[in-house]
Design a protein around this motif. Structure first.
Motif, PDB file in Angstrom:
ATOM      1  N   ALA A  71      39.475  49.688  70.674  1.00 58.17           N
ATOM      2  CA  ALA A  71      39.031  49.097  71.392  1.00 58.17           C
ATOM      3  C   ALA A  71      37.727  50.593  70.730  1.00 58.17           C
ATOM      4  O   ALA A  71      36.805  49.890  70.269  1.00 58.17           O
ATOM      5  N   LEU A  72      38.035  51.781  71.506  1.00 57.97           N
ATOM      6  CA  LEU A  72      37.005  52.592  70.886  1.00 57.97           C
ATOM      7  C   LEU A  72      36.746  52.853  69.567  1.00 57.97           C
ATOM      8  O   LEU A  72      36.166  53.540  69.025  1.00 57.97           O
ATOM      9  N   GLN A  73      38.152  52.801  68.707  1.00 56.46           N
ATOM     10  CA  GLN A  73      38.519  53.279  67.103  1.00 56.46           C
ATOM     11  C   GLN A  73      37.430  51.810  66.681  1.00 56.46           C
ATOM     12  O   GLN A  73      36.496  52.066  65.683  1.00 56.46           O
ATOM     13  N   ALA A  74      37.822  50.558  67.042  1.00 60.31           N
ATOM     14  CA  ALA A  74      37.177  49.602  66.512  1.00 60.31           C
ATOM     15  C   ALA A  74      35.397  49.870  66.417  1.00 60.31           C
ATOM     16  O   ALA A  74      34.650  49.009  65.022  1.00 60.31           O
ATOM     17  N   SER A  75      35.078  50.455  68.286  1.00 57.07           N
ATOM     18  CA  SER A  75      33.528  50.114  68.267  1.00 57.07           C
ATOM     19  C   SER A  75      32.863  51.154  66.948  1.00 57.07           C
ATOM     20  O   SER A  75      31.214  51.508  66.630  1.00 57.07           O
ATOM     21  N   SER A  76      33.579  52.272  66.495  1.00 53.87           N
ATOM     22  CA  SER A  76      32.995  53.138  65.492  1.00 53.87           C
ATOM     23  C   SER A  76      33.004  53.176  63.928  1.00 53.87           C
ATOM     24  O   SER A  76      32.749  53.476  63.215  1.00 53.87           O
ATOM     25  N   VAL A  82      35.016  43.589  64.054  1.00 52.02           N
ATOM     26  CA  VAL A  82      36.483  43.960  64.277  1.00 52.02           C
ATOM     27  C   VAL A  82      37.111  43.237  65.439  1.00 52.02           C
ATOM     28  O   VAL A  82      36.497  42.300  66.462  1.00 52.02           O
ATOM     29  N   THR A  83      38.277  42.710  65.160  1.00 50.66           N
ATOM     30  CA  THR A  83      38.990  41.962  65.858  1.00 50.66           C
ATOM     31  C   THR A  83      40.095  42.545  67.019  1.00 50.66           C
ATOM     32  O   THR A  83      41.404  43.182  65.644  1.00 50.66           O
ATOM     33  N   LEU A  84      40.295  42.929  67.566  1.00 47.63           N
ATOM     34  CA  LEU A  84      41.076  43.317  68.414  1.00 47.63           C
ATOM     35  C   LEU A  84      42.865  42.919  68.172  1.00 47.63           C
ATOM     36  O   LEU A  84      42.966  41.370  68.566  1.00 47.63           O
ATOM     37  N   GLY A  85      43.422  43.613  68.377  1.00 47.12           N
ATOM     38  CA  GLY A  85      45.204  42.960  68.125  1.00 47.12           C
ATOM     39  C   GLY A  85      45.116  42.908  69.544  1.00 47.12           C
ATOM     40  O   GLY A  85      44.825  43.923  70.424  1.00 47.12           O
ATOM     41  N   MET A 121      44.666  45.500  64.427  1.00 43.42           N
ATOM     42  CA  MET A 121      43.260  45.612  65.166  1.00 43.42           C
ATOM     43  C   MET A 121      42.823  44.462  63.218  1.00 43.42           C
ATOM     44  O   MET A 121      43.502  45.338  61.761  1.00 43.42           O
ATOM     45  N   THR A 122      42.292  43.881  63.013  1.00 42.72           N
ATOM     46  CA  THR A 122      41.317  43.024  61.894  1.00 42.72           C
ATOM     47  C   THR A 122      40.427  43.587  61.498  1.00 42.72           C
ATOM     48  O   THR A 122      39.665  43.264  62.229  1.00 42.72           O
ATOM     49  N   LEU A 123      40.331  43.745  60.487  1.00 41.89           N
ATOM     50  CA  LEU A 123      38.613  44.119  60.227  1.00 41.89           C
ATOM     51  C   LEU A 123      38.197  43.281  59.787  1.00 41.89           C
ATOM     52  O   LEU A 123      38.614  42.308  58.204  1.00 41.89           O
ATOM     53  N   ASN A 124      36.608  42.507  59.662  1.00 43.26           N
ATOM     54  CA  ASN A 124      36.242  41.183  58.764  1.00 43.26           C
ATOM     55  C   ASN A 124      34.943  42.101  58.312  1.00 43.26           C
ATOM     56  O   ASN A 124      34.160  42.813  58.599  1.00 43.26           O
ATOM     57  N   LEU A 125      35.644  41.796  57.086  1.00 41.98           N
ATOM     58  CA  LEU A 125      34.659  42.854  56.341  1.00 41.98           C
ATOM     59  C   LEU A 125      33.556  41.704  55.000  1.00 41.98           C
ATOM     60  O   LEU A 125      33.974  40.681  54.604  1.00 41.98           O
ATOM     61  N   VAL A 127      34.788  40.310  51.852  1.00 43.14           N
ATOM     62  CA  VAL A 127      35.616  39.914  51.632  1.00 43.14           C
ATOM     63  C   VAL A 127      37.237  38.965  52.623  1.00 43.14           C
ATOM     64  O   VAL A 127      37.774  38.584  52.504  1.00 43.14           O
ATOM     65  N   GLY A 128      36.600  39.019  53.800  1.00 43.82           N
ATOM     66  CA  GLY A 128      37.243  38.566  54.934  1.00 43.82           C
ATOM     67  C   GLY A 128      38.029  39.401  55.769  1.00 43.82           C
ATOM     68  O   GLY A 128      37.224  40.455  55.796  1.00 43.82           O
ATOM     69  N   SER A 129      39.780  39.182  56.148  1.00 46.10           N
ATOM     70  CA  SER A 129      39.406  39.857  57.455  1.00 46.10           C
ATOM     71  C   SER A 129      41.136  40.173  56.840  1.00 46.10           C
ATOM     72  O   SER A 129      41.151  39.368  56.180  1.00 46.10           O
ATOM     73  N   VAL A 130      40.589  42.279  56.836  1.00 44.05           N
ATOM     74  CA  VAL A 130      41.596  42.801  56.212  1.00 44.05           C
ATOM     75  C   VAL A 130      42.381  43.355  57.197  1.00 44.05           C
ATOM     76  O   VAL A 130      41.513  43.652  58.445  1.00 44.05           O
ATOM     77  N   ALA A 131      43.718  43.457  57.597  1.00 38.44           N
ATOM     78  CA  ALA A 131      44.462  44.678  58.778  1.00 38.44           C
ATOM     79  C   ALA A 131      44.358  45.773  58.691  1.00 38.44           C
ATOM     80  O   ALA A 131      44.151  46.120  57.238  1.00 38.44           O
TER      81      ALA A 131
END
Length: 229
Positions: A90-95, A200-203, A209-213, A216-220
């Motif tokens: 969660a912390l990594q996602a927020s950054s 970001v979607t947390l796993g 976790m998945t990044l929504n770019l 591009v779309g969703s990328v792990a």
């Protein structure tokens, strides 16, 4: 019925969803270490003094209890580690939200005023290397020629956001197709493009976790090769 049998029957009935007592007992899926210890102590207290429990059997039961307690502690530790991992995610996602990352992709969102810089991988000596840029309608916007290469490696390319006539293009999603002549054969090459993390979607559990770019779309997260500003 002996005292040991009564207590054993009561504990077992609790785990089968029925109770021999007047209190309401919850159903459980397995015996806990406290119940196991209760059975062991009750067995010791009510053993036949003329025919006491064999020492080796008692030691074996103690070893079983020790193993059960160790497994319970390991399970608790794993739960704590999983919780810490999810908090770290969660912390990594927020950054990451709002930052630029580089991923293997064929399209991305491009600011027409700024253009973009990507890269491609050359597997061996190659010539006639080029990157073609297409707009969202599939029309060719520009062809970017690149220098021939005498060995394998990573090659960068830059698009300034203009078409063949030098006219600036509108911001939006663009597709990049790279190709090169390898041993006389025209071959498509993989492109690595920058993209902005929009969310970001947390796993779940230990999944990535998945990044929504944007564009591009969703990328792990594991597919990201570079994280910029």
């Amino acid at each position: 019925m002996s005292t040991t049998d009564s207590i054993s029957s009561g504990i077992l009935s609790k785990y089968s969803g029925t109770s021999t007592s007047t209190t309401n007992e919850s159903s459980y899926s397995s015996l806990g270490k406290d119940d196991f210890l209760m059975l062991l102590v009750t067995q010791m207290n009510n053993q036949n003094p003329l025919d006491p429990q064999d020492n080796s059997e008692f030691v074996a039961q103690l070893a079983q209890f020790s193993s059960l307690e160790s497994l319970t502690n390991v399970s608790s530790s794993m739960d704590s580690l999983l919780s810490a991992y999810q908090s770290s995610q969660a912390l990594q996602a927020s950054s990451l939200v709002g930052r630029s990352v580089t991923v293997s992709a064929s399209s991305t969102y491009v600011d027409g005023a700024e253009g973009m810089t990507g890269s491609l991988v050359i597997p061996s000596a190659a010539d006639n290397i080029s990157v073609k840029v297409y707009d969202s309608a599939g029309s060719l916007v520009k062809t970017i020629p690149l220098d021939s290469q005498t060995k394998s490696g990573t090659l960068s390319f830059t698009w300034d956001g203009t078409n063949e006539s030098g006219v600036a293009q509108a911001s939006g999603a663009y597709t990049f197709k790279a190709s090169a002549s390898l041993d006389g054969t025209t071959t498509a090459l993989e492109t690595y493009l920058p993209a902005t993390v929009s969310s970001v979607t947390l796993g779940s559990g230990t999944s990535d976790m998945t990044l929504n770019l944007a564009g591009v779309g969703s990328v792990a997260l594991s597919k990201v090769i570079n994280i910029g500003q």
